[in-house]
Scaffold this motif. Structure first.
Motif, mmCIF file in Angstrom:
data_model
loop_
_atom_site.group_PDB
_atom_site.id
_atom_site.type_symbol
_atom_site.label_atom_id
_atom_site.label_comp_id
_atom_site.label_asym_id
_atom_site.label_seq_id
_atom_site.Cartn_x
_atom_site.Cartn_y
_atom_site.Cartn_z
ATOM 1 N N UNK A 421 0.674 -1.160 -0.015
ATOM 2 C CA UNK A 421 -0.146 -0.032 0.016
ATOM 3 C C UNK A 421 0.817 1.357 -0.092
ATOM 4 N N UNK A 422 2.117 1.201 0.746
ATOM 5 C CA UNK A 422 2.683 2.423 0.685
ATOM 6 C C UNK A 422 3.902 2.450 -0.498
ATOM 7 N N UNK A 423 3.643 1.565 -1.376
ATOM 8 C CA UNK A 423 4.345 1.486 -2.863
ATOM 9 C C UNK A 423 5.936 1.346 -2.414
ATOM 10 N N UNK A 424 6.227 0.837 -1.187
ATOM 11 C CA UNK A 424 7.794 0.623 -1.023
ATOM 12 C C UNK A 424 8.260 -0.859 -1.442
ATOM 13 N N UNK A 425 7.131 -1.736 -1.568
ATOM 14 C CA UNK A 425 7.446 -3.022 -1.728
ATOM 15 C C UNK A 425 6.897 -3.608 -3.065
ATOM 16 N N UNK A 426 7.522 -4.145 -3.858
ATOM 17 C CA UNK A 426 7.038 -4.832 -5.020
ATOM 18 C C UNK A 426 7.696 -6.445 -5.176
ATOM 19 N N UNK A 427 6.619 -7.257 -5.381
ATOM 20 C CA UNK A 427 7.008 -8.597 -5.247
ATOM 21 C C UNK A 427 6.532 -9.250 -6.659
ATOM 22 N N UNK A 428 7.266 -10.376 -7.309
ATOM 23 C CA UNK A 428 6.753 -10.966 -8.513
ATOM 24 C C UNK A 428 7.160 -12.062 -8.771
ATOM 25 N N UNK A 429 6.523 -13.239 -9.486
ATOM 26 C CA UNK A 429 7.387 -14.425 -9.714
ATOM 27 C C UNK A 429 7.942 -14.463 -10.990
ATOM 28 N N UNK A 430 8.142 -13.041 -11.853
ATOM 29 C CA UNK A 430 8.773 -12.982 -13.121
ATOM 30 C C UNK A 430 10.123 -12.956 -12.945
ATOM 31 N N UNK A 431 10.876 -14.012 -13.659
ATOM 32 C CA UNK A 431 12.304 -13.958 -13.537
ATOM 33 C C UNK A 431 12.577 -13.274 -14.984
ATOM 34 N N UNK A 432 13.786 -12.487 -14.990
ATOM 35 C CA UNK A 432 14.031 -11.753 -16.081
ATOM 36 C C UNK A 432 13.442 -10.334 -15.990
ATOM 37 N N UNK A 433 13.037 -9.861 -14.969
ATOM 38 C CA UNK A 433 12.301 -8.613 -14.866
ATOM 39 C C UNK A 433 13.223 -7.201 -15.443
ATOM 40 N N UNK A 434 14.526 -7.505 -15.521
ATOM 41 C CA UNK A 434 15.182 -6.303 -15.716
ATOM 42 C C UNK A 434 15.823 -6.646 -17.179
ATOM 43 N N UNK A 435 15.529 -7.591 -17.994
ATOM 44 C CA UNK A 435 15.922 -7.741 -19.199
ATOM 45 C C UNK A 435 15.375 -6.760 -20.283
ATOM 46 N N UNK A 436 14.194 -6.500 -20.112
ATOM 47 C CA UNK A 436 13.662 -5.547 -21.094
ATOM 48 C C UNK A 436 13.871 -4.024 -20.602
ATOM 49 N N UNK A 437 14.264 -3.369 -21.558
ATOM 50 C CA UNK A 437 14.652 -1.911 -21.188
ATOM 51 C C UNK A 437 13.536 -1.245 -20.501
ATOM 52 N N UNK A 438 12.220 -1.083 -20.898
ATOM 53 C CA UNK A 438 11.281 -0.491 -20.555
ATOM 54 C C UNK A 438 11.287 -0.660 -18.893
ATOM 55 N N UNK A 439 10.977 -1.977 -18.658
ATOM 56 C CA UNK A 439 10.498 -2.525 -17.084
ATOM 57 C C UNK A 439 11.722 -2.069 -16.214
ATOM 58 N N UNK A 440 12.926 -2.357 -16.959
ATOM 59 C CA UNK A 440 14.254 -1.868 -16.129
ATOM 60 C C UNK A 440 14.183 -0.448 -16.015
ATOM 61 N N UNK A 441 13.960 0.265 -16.682
ATOM 62 C CA UNK A 441 13.982 1.939 -16.508
ATOM 63 C C UNK A 441 12.753 2.154 -15.380
ATOM 64 N N UNK A 442 11.760 1.565 -15.706
ATOM 65 C CA UNK A 442 10.690 1.955 -14.716
ATOM 66 C C UNK A 442 10.885 1.532 -13.195
ATOM 67 N N UNK A 443 11.460 0.488 -13.124
ATOM 68 C CA UNK A 443 11.836 -0.048 -11.757
ATOM 69 C C UNK A 443 13.175 0.858 -11.063
ATOM 70 N N UNK A 444 13.993 1.261 -11.889
ATOM 71 C CA UNK A 444 15.086 2.098 -11.547
ATOM 72 C C UNK A 444 14.646 3.685 -11.109
ATOM 73 N N UNK A 445 13.607 3.997 -11.831
ATOM 74 C CA UNK A 445 12.939 5.117 -11.576
ATOM 75 C C UNK A 445 12.255 5.013 -10.243
ATOM 76 N N UNK A 446 11.351 4.068 -9.940
ATOM 77 C CA UNK A 446 10.619 3.863 -8.805
ATOM 78 C C UNK A 446 11.556 3.767 -7.547
ATOM 79 N N UNK A 447 13.175 2.979 -7.859
ATOM 80 C CA UNK A 447 13.809 3.121 -6.559
ATOM 81 C C UNK A 447 14.555 4.394 -6.360
#
Length: 489
Positions: A421-447
């Motif tokens: 709820x506080x947007x500090x934690x993200x959990x996923x079963x998906x391996x390879x989360x950072x392989x796609x450039x768009x997903x990697x950029x979104x996570x790095x910005x979120x962090x």
């Protein structure tokens, strides 16, 4: 069609078998040879999901890419995933058949060998050439009885062998000469050439040693391969055996990952290791969790055991403090399960049957089930609706209110994971989360990374395979073994 098979074996573990096999696959594919990779038996916690919905070692998936192929379960018919100090999950032709202790698996090897030969026969009927990779060393005396990974396989299919040794370790001449000395006469006869790997400096200074080695063994040295700086190939082994890059001091975002004893698919983090704006920290036993912007709990082959280890290291409190001060936290696969309230293993799939407490930061519970989920997925991340793709490899089924706020929505309409709820934690079963450039950029910005640079990881992986093939083109003499290889179509 009946393929010619050539096998790469190593005088030691980590001698460069995988890299040589990968480069040779690309080199032959460039020359118009219809080539496929093969590894009879692999022991690794890094795996990939195949086009036919199974699971193989990560290195064979990379080698398939080098051949221009989709990975298939026949490319690695036996995969052993360590699940305890002396036991492993046994995967035959892509499917888990259960856990075995070392002695039990030794008794099972004749059955495993039948699967190996069946997979090899199917590939041999489809391709001109099979580049096979051994495991460890063929001269391990205690493992030679019933061997299916090295000379046992080579003898069964009657294929020639290239023996490679790593000069970086020291003692390269002893490694090669000693390995040959410990083989049987028929095994020595099928070694068609030697390769010295990872040499730094002027090859002319090594020539007297090469001349001696050829005269002493009667085997040609096919090449002295130079040490390739900044080469990145996805590692097949555990975290202690080949993390591809050191931490970058001065990075703009610090990412910390605990080196869990049974961490799996740590190749998830290769795009972060290689990102110029990320200071990647692998935190090992006995080390304090460093100040970080993002902590990631990786996948695990034995979640409750790794969670107990995390507690022993005192890192639960360190992560709790990290969250208290606004840091971000990601759990991937086993890491997702750790973040929940409970983990149930009623059948003892990862150890002693029973249940254990999770970290309790997400309102969900996980029950381990015998049927492993193996699937490739594509969808969109909840962060910025970024495109994401990867694969699932897990035995856990997670349920709970936290899943009402998913981390991803898939193209087929399904959802995955959770966000706090506080947007500090993200959990996923998906391996390879950072392989796609768009997903990697979104996570790095979120962090917390401002204006992250894009990293095209698939293109980088392709460039490194080409770099290997270019090196072999320049330094490997295939002339003495040309009779072992098919003519290009």
């Amino acid at each position: 069609m009946s393929a010619k098979t050539i096998m790469i074996q190593g005088a030691t573990s980590d001698a460069g078998k995988s890299a040589l096999a990968t480069g040779l696959c690309r080199l032959l594919a460039r020359r118009g040879v219809k080539v496929a990779p093969f590894k009879p038996q692999n022991m690794a916690l890094n795996s990939a999901v195949t086009v036919d919905g199974g699971e193989i070692g990560r290195s064979q998936a990379v080698q398939a890419q080098a051949c221009g192929l989709e990975p298939h379960t026949d490319m690695n018919p036996v995969l052993l995933k360590p699940a305890s100090r002396d036991g492993a999950q046994v995967i035959i032709q892509g499917r888990a058949i259960g856990n075995m202790q070392a002695r039990g698996y030794h008794d099972y090897k004749p059955i495993a060998m039948r699967a190996v030969l069946a997979s090899h026969a199917r590939l041999a009927a489809q391709y001109q050439c099979i580049v096979a990779e051994g495991a460890g060393s063929p001269a391990e005396i205690n493992l030679r009885d019933g061997d299916i990974a090295n000379m046992g396989f080579a003898e069964a299919v009657d294929c020639p062998v290239i023996l490679v040794a790593d000069i970086e370790r020291g003692g390269v001449f002893a490694h090669l000469a000693g390995t040959l000395a410990l083989l049987s006469e028929s095994e020595r006869a099928r070694v068609v050439g030697l390769v010295i790997n990872r040499f730094r400096g002027d090859p002319a200074l090594l020539q007297s040693g090469v001349d001696w080695l050829q005269a002493y063994t009667g085997k040609p040295v096919l090449g002295v391969l130079p040490y390739l700086h900044d080469l990145h190939l996805e590692a097949e082994d555990s975290l202690s055996c080949g993390a591809p890059a050191a931490a970058r001091s001065g990075g703009k975002l610090t990412v910390a990952v605990p080196a869990l004893p049974f961490a799996s698919n740590h190749t998830d983090f290769d795009p972060l290791r290689l990102h110029p704006q990320v200071d990647f920290r692998l935190v090992r036993a006995g080390q304090a969790m460093p100040p970080a912007d993002l902590i990631i709990l990786p996948g695990s082959k034995s979640v409750l055991a790794d969670l107990a280890w995390l507690h022993q290291q005192g890192w639960e409190e360190a992560i709790r403090r990290h969250l208290r001060y606004g840091g971000k936290l990601i759990g991937i696969c086993g890491g997702l399960q750790m973040l929940g309230r409970k983990l149930h293993d009623p059948d003892g799939l990862e150890g002693t049957p029973g249940s254990g407490d999770g970290l309790g930061w997400l309102d969900l519970e996980t029950t381990l089930a015998p049927e492993k989920r193996l699937t490739r997925r594509r969808g969109r991340l909840a962060l910025d609706d970024a495109e994401a793709a990867g694969y699932e490899i897990h035995m856990g089924v997670s349920e709970g209110p936290a899943l009402a706020r998913p981390a991803l929505r898939f193209a087929d309409g399904g959802c995955d994971g959770a966000r706090s709820e506080d947007d500090q934690i993200l959990a996923t079963y998906l391996h390879g989360l950072f392989d796609e450039s768009a997903a990697s950029l979104a996570v790095l910005q979120w962090a917390g990374l401002v204006e992250p640079a894009a990293l095209d990881y698939p293109a980088l992986r392709e460039a490194n395979i080409d770099k290997l093939a270019d090196m072999l083109e320049a330094h490997l003499d295939l002339g003495p073994i040309r009779h072992c290889l098919p003519e290009p179509r």
